[in-house]
Write an enzyme that holds these catalytic residues in place. Structure first.
Site, PDB file in Angstrom:
ATOM      1  N   GLY A 160       0.835  -1.194   0.000  1.00 44.09           N
ATOM      2  CA  GLY A 160       0.000   0.000   0.000  1.00 44.09           C
ATOM      3  C   GLY A 160       0.873   1.248   0.000  1.00 44.09           C
ATOM      4  O   GLY A 160       0.979   1.941   1.006  1.00 44.09           O
TER       5      GLY A 160
ATOM      6  N   SER B  55       1.109   3.354  -3.219  1.00 46.60           N
ATOM      7  CA  SER B  55       0.508   4.322  -4.141  1.00 46.60           C
ATOM      8  C   SER B  55      -0.844   4.826  -3.656  1.00 46.60           C
ATOM      9  O   SER B  55      -1.592   4.117  -2.986  1.00 46.60           O
ATOM     10  CB  SER B  55       0.314   3.669  -5.511  1.00 46.60           C
ATOM     11  OG  SER B  55       1.542   3.298  -6.051  1.00 46.60           O
TER      12      SER B  55
ATOM     13  N   SER C  99      -1.402  -4.450  -5.995  1.00 48.25           N
ATOM     14  CA  SER C  99      -1.344  -5.750  -6.665  1.00 48.25           C
ATOM     15  C   SER C  99      -1.783  -6.839  -5.704  1.00 48.25           C
ATOM     16  O   SER C  99      -1.392  -6.818  -4.546  1.00 48.25           O
ATOM     17  CB  SER C  99       0.079  -6.063  -7.122  1.00 48.25           C
ATOM     18  OG  SER C  99       0.575  -5.023  -7.905  1.00 48.25           O
TER      19      SER C  99
ATOM     20  N   GLU D 166      15.655  -5.190  -5.186  1.00 46.79           N
ATOM     21  CA  GLU D 166      15.295  -6.165  -6.202  1.00 46.79           C
ATOM     22  C   GLU D 166      16.482  -7.088  -6.351  1.00 46.79           C
ATOM     23  O   GLU D 166      17.498  -6.714  -6.913  1.00 46.79           O
ATOM     24  CB  GLU D 166      14.948  -5.463  -7.507  1.00 46.79           C
ATOM     25  CG  GLU D 166      13.585  -4.869  -7.423  1.00 46.79           C
ATOM     26  CD  GLU D 166      13.259  -4.034  -8.630  1.00 46.79           C
ATOM     27  OE1 GLU D 166      12.217  -4.232  -9.198  1.00 46.79           O
ATOM     28  OE2 GLU D 166      14.086  -3.186  -8.986  1.00 46.79           O
TER      29      GLU D 166
ATOM     30  N   GLU E   8      10.022   6.497 -16.715  1.00 50.77           N
ATOM     31  CA  GLU E   8      10.579   7.852 -16.697  1.00 50.77           C
ATOM     32  C   GLU E   8      11.214   8.168 -15.342  1.00 50.77           C
ATOM     33  O   GLU E   8      12.290   8.760 -15.269  1.00 50.77           O
ATOM     34  CB  GLU E   8       9.473   8.870 -17.019  1.00 50.77           C
ATOM     35  CG  GLU E   8       9.036   8.858 -18.483  1.00 50.77           C
ATOM     36  CD  GLU E   8       8.294   7.588 -18.902  1.00 50.77           C
ATOM     37  OE1 GLU E   8       7.677   6.937 -18.041  1.00 50.77           O
ATOM     38  OE2 GLU E   8       8.354   7.229 -20.101  1.00 50.77           O
TER      39      GLU E   8
END
Lengths: 396, 370
Positions: free
Chosen positions: A129, A131, A163, A246, A374
């Site tokens: 959570g 965004s 997600s 990652e 971007e």
């Protein structure tokens, strides 16, 4: 070299023996094809993750103390290769990649004990959570508030693009504990029970027609202060840590996965007699180059970590390469199939249950989710190349 | 070699880097290119005597240090970074590796010690007028005459071919394709520089008219020439990565200091995105070049695949990065005085030498069975 073993193993094992053992395990316990019904599929996936965990085959990079395999790096690579080759489902939710490194780095012993193993076993599904409707890449402007009330925070606000939100048991969220003006200095990292009163999770239909995301409404949700990770108002550093986590071996997993997908696309082109077309061959060869470079990048990142303790510049660009690759690959597949490529899985004429078209739509998110392309390009420019900050952007 | 340089290889990289920055920076490449020289003799001698770079891949029994294509790649990456004007690539990456791959002990004993100690420059002449790097298209004829061979035909795009002391010529024989050693003073040998885009890498035509030559290796050479091609492609890819990395560094440095609208242009997203995309290509190219350097040490299908991947990718990457570097420099980048065009010239030139990216993709498709 003595290596860490999965449960029940004691002897020194060679890389090839380890690979063979994994293959045998995946073959013996392969769960077969997933059910189509989403609810049944969730149960099915959880059962598989529990099998992995209970046999000592979950969490290749994780500490053994938390139920992981704590494999040396080279073995993690083999693990990911075999995992991808076996075509078995991976972790549920975004917890393993994003929340777990944060908890391992910043969580208290009690928090680690309570959260990590159940997450790895798939018993508890974690969703992110971060965004909000008004704060995607601009996280410092987020507005979900957490007001302290005794031993609890009272949380109000809205999250979006969550997600696996509809399967979530736990939300790991950034919330505002300071003033709106304090920007990133007033943000805390909270772990919220997704089944608590006041939490309302609504699936969000995305452009694939499916529900990859949910929106989450938080209305006077009470969260124990003990479920905060790190300091109050110190959440920004944690969020940045986790986004940076990652893991390198994961890039090997991606490379192995797309190796397989590309081979399947080449097979499809062959079956349909399209390899005679020089343009098709040229494009396929280009994907072949990129998928191999994906693997070379992963090998180099891993070698850098092994030799120098940290990943080099290749790690900062490998995700950009993968995102572009998967978009281009699926679009090419659709183009190659012509009008048949446009058919949904409901059509009897659809090729391979419309997987390439679904991929074309789904991978639009590859350059949006977890930071747009971007924003990533900005970050790489500033953090790797040392270009000056954009004065119109928030300071870091 | 692993996918990342070892500590010893890092030392080699630093040694060569520091030497070139000191003794042959890009300004020297410009000076040499404008004068039409094919290198600086003093630099060549120092490279041989102090750094033993010419000896790098030559086996120890022939006066060399016995390193492999991975170490050669590390050296060439640095040379590519300064656009070194030198017959090094031709002599070591092309000719020495050809002699070694031939397995011809006599030929190696005869020429490798001279290459290793810097006394001999050499090159490999394969392409003819079309420029195609394809032994199957060779038309130059070799005719045996007693103990010797006589060559007749014409070679083009021969790297440093007009000055090399030794030219290894690929020619057709009654028993297939062969490689022949031609000394600079051989009768019937005429050489001339070609008018080409990249003045830092002179190319020459080589005419042979009943020119006496010594055969290198026996029987049809197409098999081992294919492995030479893989070695040359990997070497070229490494050099391209060095050039691309230099362009990126130049562009980034400029973007940090050049101001427009009251702020450095590097603070604008449009420039940031260009630079990050350039980094993506440099780093992916580097991964591919390292992988090729490791793979071509052992001839075979994996060597060919990795070499094709690296050459196809690094070629496009270097050209793209060189163009973007020029663009980021704006009007300054379009001037003759700025180095950007020298890199663009080298990039385009090395992109098309030894086969275009499209031709390597076609070869790759064949190799992997697409």
């Amino acid at each position: 070299m003595p290596v860490q073993q999965g449960l029940g193993e004691t002897a020194v094992e060679t890389d090839e023996e380890f690979r063979a053992r994994l293959r045998a395990f995946f073959a013996d316990h392969h769960p077969g094809r997933p059910p189509r019904d989403p609810a049944e599929r969730l149960v099915w996936t959880k059962a598989w993750l529990a099998t992995l965990f209970d046999h000592g085959y979950a969490g290749p990079a994780w500490p053994r103390a938390h139920g992981g395999m704590e494999l040396p790096f080279a073995r993690q690579v083999i693990y990911h290769e075999e995992f991808a080759a076996a075509r078995v489902p991976g972790p549920l939710g975004t917890g393993l990649n994003i929340a777990a490194p944060t908890i391992i780095t910043y969580g208290s012993d009690e928090q680690q004990r309570r959260w990590l193993a159940p997450m790895l076993r798939g018993d508890v599904v974690w969703a992110q959570g971060y965004s909000e409707p008004g704060a995607g890449s601009d996280l410092p402007s987020l507005r979900t508030t957490a007001k302290r009330s005794g031993d609890e925070y009272v949380v109000n606000g809205q999250k979006v693009w969550t997600s696996h939100g509809q399967s979530a048991d736990i939300l790991f969220a950034l919330v505002r504990t300071g003033t709106q003006e304090s920007r990133q200095k007033g943000i805390s990292y909270l772990v919220i029970d997704a089944h608590a009163p006041g939490v309302d999770i609504r699936p969000l239909q995305d452009l694939t027609g499916g529900h990859l995301f949910a929106e989450v409404f938080l209305d006077d949700v009470r969260v124990p202060v003990a479920d905060r990770i790190g300091e109050e108002n110190g959440g920004w550093k944690l969020a940045r840590t986790s986004l940076g986590h990652e893991r390198a071996a994961g890039s090997m997993n991606q490379a192995a996965l797309y190796r397989r997908v590309l081979t399947e696309l080449e097979e499809l082109a062959r079956e349909r007699g399209l390899l005679a077309d020089a343009l098709v061959r040229d494009r396929l060869a280009d994907f072949e180059i990129r998928v191999r470079i994906m693997r070379y990048n992963a090998q180099r990142i891993i070698a850098d970590i092994l030799l120098r303790g940290e990943p080099g510049a290749a790690s900062s660009v490998s995700r950009l390469l993968i995102a572009e690759f998967e978009q281009d690959l699926h679009e090419f597949a659709v183009d190659m199939l012509g009008p048949q490529g446009l058919l949904g899985k409901g059509s009897p004429l659809a090729v391979q249950r419309s997987r390439w078209l679904q991929g074309f739509l789904r991978t639009r998110a590859s350059t949006i989710g977890t930071g747009t392309r971007e924003i990533q390009l900005n970050t790489v420019a500033e953090q790797v190349l040392g270009l000056p900050y954009d004065p119109s952007m928030p300071p870091r | 070699m692993s996918a990342s340089p070892s500590e010893e290889q890092e030392q080699l990289r630093r040694l060569v880097h520091d030497f070139l920055q000191d003794r042959s920076p890009v300004a020297d490449a410009r000076r040499l290119a404008e004068s039409g020289a094919d290198g600086d003799r003093a630099v060549w001698t120092q490279m041989a005597e102090q750094l033993r770079l010419q000896a790098l891949v030559v086996p120890e029994e022939h006066g060399g240090d016995g390193y492999g294509p991975a170490e050669l790649g590390i050296v060439l990456e640095q040379m590519g970074g300064v656009l070194l004007v030198s017959p090094y690539f031709a002599t070591v990456a092309m000719a020495a590796q050809t002699l070694i791959a031939s397995g011809d002990e006599t030929a190696m004993r005869r020429w490798l010690p001279g290459i290793a100690d810097g006394a001999t420059t050499a090159t490999l002449a394969l392409a003819e007028d079309s420029g195609a790097w394809d032994a199957g298209l060779v038309r130059t004829q070799a005719r045996s005459s007693g103990d010797a061979w006589l060559l007749t035909g014409s070679k083009s795009f021969v790297v440093h071919g007009h000055t090399a002391d030794l030219v290894l010529v690929v020619a057709r024989t009654p028993d297939g394709v062969g490689v022949f050693a031609v000394e600079a003073d051989a009768p019937g040998l005429t050489r001339a520089p070609m008018d080409v885009l990249d003045p830092t890498r002179p190319l020459a035509t080589v005419q042979l008219d009943e020119t006496p030559a010594t055969r290198v290796g026996t029987g049809d050479a197409s098999g081992w020439l294919a492995s030479v091609t893989d070695l040359v492609l990997a070497a070229s890819a490494a050099e391209q990565v060095g050039g691309a990395a230099a362009c990126l560094a130049m562009a980034v440095d400029y973007a940090k200091v050049r101001e427009q609208f009251g702020r450095p242009i590097g603070s604008f997203q449009a420039i940031k995105h260009k630079c990050s995309t350039m980094l993506l290509q440099v780093e992916c190219g580097r991964s591919a070049a390292y992988a090729a350097g490791a793979a071509v040490a052992t001839p075979g299908p994996e060597a060919s695949t990795a070499a094709a991947v690296a050459k196809a990718y690094c070629s496009q990457a270097f050209t793209h990065v060189a163009k973007e570097c020029l663009q980021i420099h704006g009007g300054v980048g379009f001037t003759w005085e700025h180095d950007a065009h020298l890199y663009l010239r080298r990039a385009k030139s090395s992109e098309l030498l030894f086969g275009s990216p499209a031709s390597h993709r076609a070869r790759l498709a064949e190799l992997v069975g697409i």
